[in-house]
Structure formats: C-alpha cells, structure tokens
Motif scaffolding. Structure first.
Motif, mmCIF file in Angstrom:
data_model
loop_
_atom_site.group_PDB
_atom_site.id
_atom_site.type_symbol
_atom_site.label_atom_id
_atom_site.label_comp_id
_atom_site.label_asym_id
_atom_site.label_seq_id
_atom_site.Cartn_x
_atom_site.Cartn_y
_atom_site.Cartn_z
ATOM 1 N N GLU A 223 0.823 -1.199 0.000
ATOM 2 C CA GLU A 223 0.000 0.000 0.000
ATOM 3 C C GLU A 223 0.866 1.261 0.000
ATOM 4 N N SER A 226 1.074 6.385 4.352
ATOM 5 C CA SER A 226 0.787 7.703 4.908
ATOM 6 C C SER A 226 1.896 8.168 5.835
ATOM 7 N N LYS A 263 -5.692 8.606 1.919
ATOM 8 C CA LYS A 263 -4.250 8.722 2.138
ATOM 9 C C LYS A 263 -3.820 10.162 2.400
ATOM 10 N N GLN A 266 -4.966 11.143 5.860
ATOM 11 C CA GLN A 266 -4.072 10.529 6.835
ATOM 12 C C GLN A 266 -2.741 11.277 6.898
#
Length: 341
Positions: A223, A226, A263, A266
């Motif tokens: 992924e 963040s 994202k 975050q």
C-alpha cells in the motif's frame, strides 16, 4: 527506512569567520504544460473493466471511484515528450537555446541501450535542444516527475545548470492493464522549466522539496504509506516555517477518489485542500498528474498570488513532494490594495 532531508530553495554558500551566510538563491518552476492522448474515451471502453473490478473486489460504481474518461494515444513517447516540451517553451517565452539541460522521465523507456540514444536524439531534435545536457529518470515510477523536478532544483541551486527542462511521458502498451486496483491509466506527458529566473507569466517559486523512502515497502503489491507522506510534510513545513493549513492546495496523483482522500487526509490534509476534479476528467497519467493539476488550476484562475501549493506523489515505498509559491502576475502585482485578483 531512508528519509532524506528537505531542500529549501538552494543551499547557502559557506560563510567565512564572522560573516553572515549568503541568502539561498531562488529557484523557479515555469510554464507547466501537458498533452493528453488524442483519443478521449469513456471508461466503459476499457478492456475487461468489470472483470478486473470484480477480481479487485471493487463494486462497479463509477461515481464512487471517479471513473470517467481515459485518454489513449497512437503517438510515440518521443512525440508526446516533444509536444509538451514545445508547449512549455512557448508558455515561458523561451528559446531552445535558453535550456542547458533536459531531464527525461518515463516509467518505461522503450527498447534498451541500443535504442535509447535514438530516443533522446529524436526528442532533442524535435524541440531544438540539441546542445543541452541530458539525463533520464525512471525508477520512481509515478513519482518520476517530482524526482526530476527535485533533481533540476538541485542542478540550478548548485549552479551546475541555469535552466532545466523537465519532461515526463508515458503510455499504456498493454490495454489489459489500463485498469489497476488504484487507478485508470491515461496516456500523456507533462513538462516545465526549472531555473534561476522566472520565465513567462506562469511561474512559481520553489520553496522546498523533500522525499522519503522505505526500501522494504517498494514492492508493487504494498500500500501507499501515509507515514512517508507525513514525514515529507514535516520536512517541507519545517524548512519553510509553515503549517499544514498554510498550504492552499495539494496537487496529488489522480488515483481513485476514496484512495486519494483517505491517504492525503491521513497525511494531515483536509478534503478542501485536495483537487479531485481531474480524476474523472483526465484519469491517472502516470507521473504527470501533479503538473497537469497545477496547470489546470492555474488556467481556471483558482490559484491565489503568493499562495502555497504542494505537488505530491506517492507510490509504494516512496513519497516525493515539492512546495511552490504562486508568484503574482504583473497585473495582480500592480493592482491597488483591495482589488480582487
């Protein structure tokens, strides 16, 4: 995890005993321009879209994800790169001879060592940059352009080059992967000049830039982090003496809307700081998205003179961002106080 330092403007020259450090020389980004694939088509034309969505566990709801148009091209990467570079030169009012370095970025340069020379030659011949130094940049994937802009900033700040053309160009070569689980891809290219002088009316001061990497997170299946985005924000804001709320807009990659919102929030931004309009209109043009979004916001007149805007891009294991200040145009600079810009 590797976390390089932020770069505010340019490094100051070493000072002698008792001397004040010289002020950092300003670096400017001018004339962001882009071209999209000439064939604009609805997302429903993407090969196997519903099947891939099902495989990714994504409900086929276009409004949720921001599915809209994709842009395909029959042009070569050289043609795309040259077209956007010429637009940047025109926008800056610059001649090819004013450019002393070219940075070419692409997720995948075609061919190999036997063909790359001709690739560069064709781009430089089509833009008139035949005497410029050149380099290629590719391993950052969809962060390539911002890595190229940061490289150009360092070249200019160090005095190695005075005016650098940065170009990114990409196209999908396998239609079966135009849809991924994070974006719908479009073909396109984008460019700008990075130099010691502001060139043309569409110019920004490069205030600071930073990148952060996690080598263990670089695999495509990971992924977007963040944590890396927050670290890059910290470096940039500390270098600029600013807070997150001082940034008027984030020019991010055109990934699926829920992913971008999640994202970037975050990372510390509000939804109001994001620019989501181009996700359905343009799609994800690989590394070109931040410049595309900057150019479109400038064209729409939504950038405020002296306002700060963040070009940002994340891929698994990497976050790069560049903070810009929009320079007042001659018209706004000359306007009486209280006059709407």
């Amino acid at each position: 995890m590797s976390l390089p330092h932020a770069t505010p403007h340019a490094p100051a020259a070493p000072a002698g005993p008792g001397a004040r450090p010289a002020p950092a020389a300003a670096v400017h980004l001018s004339a962001p321009r882009y071209v999209l694939g000439e064939l604009r088509e609805d997302h429903t034309t993407i090969e196997g879209l519903r099947e891939r969505a099902r495989r990714f566990g994504m409900p086929p709801r276009a409004e949720l994800w921001g599915w809209g148009s994709v842009h395909r091209t029959a042009k070569s990467l050289e043609a795309l790169a040259a077209e956007t570079a010429r637009a940047t030169l025109d926008g800056a009012g610059a001649a090819p001879a004013d450019v002393d370095c070219l940075i070419l970025c692409s997720t995948r340069f075609p061919g190999g060592p036997r063909t790359h020379g001709a690739f560069v030659e064709n781009v430089m011949a089509a833009t008139g940059l035949g005497a410029a130094a050149f380099t290629g940049l590719t391993l950052g994937r969809c962060a390539n352009l911002l890595a190229g802009i940061r490289t150009a900033q360092a070249y200019v700040a160090s005095g190695m080059h005075r005016t650098v053309m940065v170009v990114t160009a990409d196209r999908v070569t396998d239609e079966s992967v135009r849809m991924e689980n994070f974006a719908l891809f479009s073909d396109g290219a984008a460019s700008c000049l990075v130099g010691a002088d502001p060139l043309g009316p569409d110019t920004y001061e490069v205030v600071a830039g930073a990148g952060a990497q996690d080598p263990a997170g670089l695999d495509w299946s990971n992924e977007i982090s963040s944590d890396l985005a927050r670290e890059v924000n910290r470096q940039i804001l500390d270098a600029a003496g600013m807070k997150t709320g001082d940034i008027l807009g984030v020019l991010h990659a055109n990934l699926y809307k829920p992913l971008v919102v999640l994202k970037e929030r975050q990372a510390g931004f509000t939804r109001e700081q994001l620019f989501l309009d181009n996700i359905p209109r343009v799609g994800h043009c690989f590394a070109a998205d931040p410049l595309i979004n900057l150019a479109d916001r400038a064209r729409a007149g939504t950038l405020k003179p002296d306002g700060h805007y963040l070009l940002a891009s994340s891929v698994p294991g990497v976050r790069i961002a560049v903070l810009l200040r929009a320079l007042p145009t001659p018209a706004t600079a000359a306007a009486p106080e209280g006059t709407p810009a």
